[in-house]
Scaffold this motif. Sequence first.
Motif, mmCIF file in Angstrom:
data_model
loop_
_atom_site.group_PDB
_atom_site.id
_atom_site.type_symbol
_atom_site.label_atom_id
_atom_site.label_comp_id
_atom_site.label_asym_id
_atom_site.label_seq_id
_atom_site.Cartn_x
_atom_site.Cartn_y
_atom_site.Cartn_z
ATOM 1 N N CYS A 175 82.870 -26.377 -6.157
ATOM 2 C CA CYS A 175 83.360 -27.468 -4.942
ATOM 3 C C CYS A 175 84.024 -28.649 -5.478
ATOM 4 O O CYS A 175 83.523 -29.244 -6.496
ATOM 5 C CB CYS A 175 82.035 -27.559 -3.999
ATOM 6 N N PHE A 176 84.920 -28.997 -4.695
ATOM 7 C CA PHE A 176 85.813 -30.072 -5.353
ATOM 8 C C PHE A 176 85.606 -31.103 -3.921
ATOM 9 O O PHE A 176 86.030 -30.711 -2.710
ATOM 10 C CB PHE A 176 87.190 -29.995 -5.357
ATOM 11 N N SER A 177 85.179 -32.204 -4.155
ATOM 12 C CA SER A 177 84.826 -33.464 -3.361
ATOM 13 C C SER A 177 86.136 -34.129 -3.023
ATOM 14 O O SER A 177 87.181 -33.979 -3.799
ATOM 15 C CB SER A 177 83.660 -34.207 -3.666
ATOM 16 N N PRO A 178 86.167 -35.030 -1.869
ATOM 17 C CA PRO A 178 87.326 -35.644 -1.527
ATOM 18 C C PRO A 178 87.687 -36.837 -2.541
ATOM 19 O O PRO A 178 87.042 -37.556 -3.051
ATOM 20 C CB PRO A 178 86.981 -36.305 -0.342
ATOM 21 N N GLY A 179 89.019 -36.834 -3.021
ATOM 22 C CA GLY A 179 89.308 -37.991 -4.029
ATOM 23 C C GLY A 179 90.422 -38.680 -3.093
ATOM 24 O O GLY A 179 90.246 -38.873 -1.786
ATOM 25 N N GLU A 180 91.391 -39.410 -3.973
ATOM 26 C CA GLU A 180 92.327 -40.163 -3.466
ATOM 27 C C GLU A 180 93.075 -39.558 -2.236
ATOM 28 O O GLU A 180 93.574 -38.490 -2.327
ATOM 29 C CB GLU A 180 93.238 -40.702 -4.569
ATOM 30 N N GLY A 181 93.015 -40.293 -1.160
ATOM 31 C CA GLY A 181 93.602 -40.038 -0.064
ATOM 32 C C GLY A 181 93.074 -38.845 0.900
ATOM 33 O O GLY A 181 93.493 -38.622 2.102
ATOM 34 N N ASP B 229 101.042 -37.121 12.553
ATOM 35 C CA ASP B 229 101.031 -37.168 11.069
ATOM 36 C C ASP B 229 100.465 -36.043 9.971
ATOM 37 O O ASP B 229 99.846 -35.198 10.472
ATOM 38 C CB ASP B 229 99.919 -38.352 10.567
ATOM 39 N N MET B 230 101.457 -35.849 9.152
ATOM 40 C CA MET B 230 101.042 -35.070 7.935
ATOM 41 C C MET B 230 100.887 -35.550 6.469
ATOM 42 O O MET B 230 101.439 -36.530 6.287
ATOM 43 C CB MET B 230 102.238 -33.909 8.012
ATOM 44 N N SER B 231 99.975 -34.821 5.779
ATOM 45 C CA SER B 231 99.845 -35.137 4.401
ATOM 46 C C SER B 231 99.680 -33.650 3.801
ATOM 47 O O SER B 231 99.280 -32.656 4.222
ATOM 48 C CB SER B 231 99.079 -36.027 4.091
ATOM 49 N N ILE B 232 99.862 -33.654 2.396
ATOM 50 C CA ILE B 232 99.673 -32.516 1.547
ATOM 51 C C ILE B 232 98.420 -32.988 0.624
ATOM 52 O O ILE B 232 98.269 -33.826 0.044
ATOM 53 C CB ILE B 232 100.706 -32.501 0.592
ATOM 54 N N CYS B 233 97.450 -31.807 0.739
ATOM 55 C CA CYS B 233 96.091 -31.855 0.021
ATOM 56 C C CYS B 233 96.305 -30.747 -1.027
ATOM 57 O O CYS B 233 96.641 -29.603 -0.701
ATOM 58 C CB CYS B 233 95.082 -31.919 1.191
ATOM 59 N N TYR B 234 95.548 -31.151 -2.224
ATOM 60 C CA TYR B 234 95.719 -30.054 -3.223
ATOM 61 C C TYR B 234 94.347 -30.853 -4.249
ATOM 62 O O TYR B 234 94.253 -31.749 -4.070
ATOM 63 C CB TYR B 234 96.929 -30.024 -3.881
ATOM 64 N N ARG C 60 89.166 -32.933 -7.926
ATOM 65 C CA ARG C 60 88.870 -33.496 -6.863
ATOM 66 C C ARG C 60 90.034 -33.146 -5.698
ATOM 67 O O ARG C 60 90.833 -32.760 -6.364
ATOM 68 C CB ARG C 60 89.007 -35.150 -6.915
ATOM 69 N N VAL C 61 89.757 -33.165 -4.610
ATOM 70 C CA VAL C 61 90.790 -32.987 -3.681
ATOM 71 C C VAL C 61 91.683 -34.384 -3.383
ATOM 72 O O VAL C 61 90.785 -35.270 -2.984
ATOM 73 C CB VAL C 61 90.195 -32.415 -2.177
ATOM 74 N N VAL C 62 92.934 -34.355 -3.443
ATOM 75 C CA VAL C 62 93.544 -35.633 -3.205
ATOM 76 C C VAL C 62 94.580 -35.260 -2.200
ATOM 77 O O VAL C 62 95.087 -33.927 -1.986
ATOM 78 C CB VAL C 62 94.489 -36.154 -4.580
ATOM 79 N N CYS C 63 94.950 -36.096 -1.482
ATOM 80 C CA CYS C 63 96.002 -35.979 -0.364
ATOM 81 C C CYS C 63 97.080 -36.958 -0.490
ATOM 82 O O CYS C 63 96.997 -38.256 -0.587
ATOM 83 C CB CYS C 63 95.661 -36.017 0.853
#
Length: 151
Positions: A68-74, A105-110, A115-118
């Motif tokens: 699992c990858f926790s939330p990172g930047e954004g 609003d939209m953003s891309i997360c990967y 970590r997950v970044v958006c």
Amino acid sequence: MRLFGCAAFLSTALALAGLPSSVLAASYDFVPAPQTDLNRIYRIDRVTGEVSSCQYGLQEGTIGVTLCFSPGEGAGAQQPGEYGLVASRHEREGGVFRVNYRTGDMSICYVFDERVVCTPQARPSSAASTMAPSASTPGVSPGTGASPQRP
């Protein structure tokens, strides 16, 4: 009938307590990454927009592990809203779009560096959304048009 009565009672109790009936609704949505050879699932908190991800991993001597990858930047909590995830139809895309159904609003997360970044949230009608990415966007070089790098 009895289950319906319990649900109605719980809904009434929540209303009397000053809590919205949406407390009964699921708080997360799950969407698979569109990449056809990646077994990754993204999770979003529908109210806060926080995004995380998990995938299957091989581990010798076991049946495998859940990575699992926790939330990172954004990817952390945003302004309260009505968030969801949308996967593109691009078969090699490892990320997903985070959308705010209330604001557009939209953003891309990967996943980037465990970590997950958006990317910063933007609106398609915004002039800023057509500009080159900033140097602070992980894995993207400004002005090159490069795609985010994925593991």
